[in-house]
Design a protein around this motif. Sequence first.
Motif, short mmCIF file in Angstrom:
data_model
loop_
_atom_site.label_atom_id
_atom_site.label_comp_id
_atom_site.label_asym_id
_atom_site.label_seq_id
_atom_site.Cartn_x
_atom_site.Cartn_y
_atom_site.Cartn_z
N ASP A 116 0.86 -1.18 0.00
CA ASP A 116 0.00 0.00 0.00
C ASP A 116 0.90 1.23 0.00
OD1 ASP A 116 -1.64 2.12 0.45
OD2 ASP A 116 -2.69 1.26 2.17
N MET A 117 0.92 1.93 -1.13
CA MET A 117 1.87 3.03 -1.29
C MET A 117 1.53 4.24 -0.43
SD MET A 117 3.64 1.19 -3.08
CE MET A 117 5.11 1.92 -3.74
N MET A 118 0.43 4.19 0.29
CA MET A 118 0.14 5.25 1.27
C MET A 118 1.05 5.13 2.49
SD MET A 118 -2.05 7.61 0.72
CE MET A 118 -2.64 8.18 2.34
N LYS A 119 1.62 3.95 2.69
CA LYS A 119 2.43 3.72 3.90
C LYS A 119 3.89 4.16 3.66
CE LYS A 119 -0.47 0.17 5.83
NZ LYS A 119 -0.86 -1.21 5.62
N ASP A 120 4.46 4.79 4.69
CA ASP A 120 5.80 5.38 4.53
C ASP A 120 6.87 4.38 4.13
OD1 ASP A 120 4.79 7.80 5.15
OD2 ASP A 120 5.64 7.91 7.18
N ASN A 121 6.77 3.15 4.64
CA ASN A 121 7.84 2.17 4.37
C ASN A 121 7.51 1.24 3.21
OD1 ASN A 121 5.82 0.69 5.46
ND2 ASN A 121 7.11 -0.46 6.91
N ALA A 122 6.40 1.51 2.50
CA ALA A 122 5.94 0.56 1.47
C ALA A 122 6.96 0.39 0.35
CB ALA A 122 4.60 1.02 0.89
N ALA A 123 7.55 1.47 -0.11
CA ALA A 123 8.46 1.39 -1.26
C ALA A 123 9.69 0.55 -0.91
CB ALA A 123 8.88 2.78 -1.70
N ASP A 124 10.29 0.83 0.24
CA ASP A 124 11.48 0.07 0.64
C ASP A 124 11.13 -1.40 0.81
OD1 ASP A 124 13.14 2.26 0.63
OD2 ASP A 124 12.85 2.71 2.75
N ALA A 125 9.99 -1.66 1.46
CA ALA A 125 9.59 -3.05 1.71
C ALA A 125 9.29 -3.77 0.39
CB ALA A 125 8.37 -3.08 2.62
#
Length: 254
Positions: free
Chosen positions: A65-74
């Motif tokens: 969920d790209m709304m979450k701050d760590n989504a891209a890294d994860a």
Amino acid sequence: MIFDRFRLNGQVALVTGGTRGIGLAIAEALGEAGAKIYISGRTRSGAAEDRLAKAGVDCDFVAADMMKDNAADALVAETLSRAGRLDILVNNAGIAIHGDSGEFSDAIWREIMTVNVDAVFRTCRAALAPMRRQGGGVILNIGSISGIVSNIPQNQVAYNTSKAAVHMMTKSLASEVAAENIRVNAIAPGYIETDMSRGGIANPDWFPTWRSMTPMGRVGQPEEVAAAALFLCSAAASYVTGEVLVIDGGYTTR
Ligand code: NDP
């Protein structure tokens, strides 16, 4: 053969928002060209996976969920842990919310900027390390004609602003990493028939304007974007970087 430059055999591609619409068509095109495909989204789509399997595409899903701050890294870390490498990143996930500027809330402004701008930058940033380690890679961001012209009749200041940011992010990053064999491009689609545009196409107050302002007199199909995505993600575009390729049936000619 020049056609061989379009082949992606042995490469790994991550397509955000690859469960529907333009992202799914891009995933299919890159997969048909031979890449191992990872699609992401908030919700797993059996229909998407069935379609890709029928097309003979080797595909896996990663929830993000790209709304979450760590989504891209994860998301990038999970793709790397499953695939071992990342050659192609397509930042396609995006949202559009319309509204008049006078009543536009901070919360909705932030939501659009988080998904359409922050997450795109964060995912690009996360992909740089593996691409550098591998000696190169390709990033493709999905912008919009709304980052170039203020299309009407709907008011969508936040969406338009977010897509203009995607275009400038693309050019800036392309310039920064070109010497490291990492190419960064964008596609700016016009109106393409997907879940995102369906409401507007069905709206008798909007669609006649959309159509009359499009010289080709019709909306586009996701596959018409996907073909260009394949070009930009492949060695056929080996000297193309920092480009924002408009695919809009001529809309921005007027
Ligand atoms: P759709 O609404 O059909 O699909 C959007 C995709 O993004 C879905 O896979 C969705 O999956 C995913 N997504 C949405 N929000 C999030 C989130 N918070 N986190 C993770 N994934 C998310 O859109 P389109 O295919 O039409 O659009 C794709 C891109 O093209 C977007 O960037 C859009 O702005 C751009 N574009 C579209 C145009 C059009 O006319 N359709 C024109 C110009 C640009 P899920 O819901 O499961 O999370």
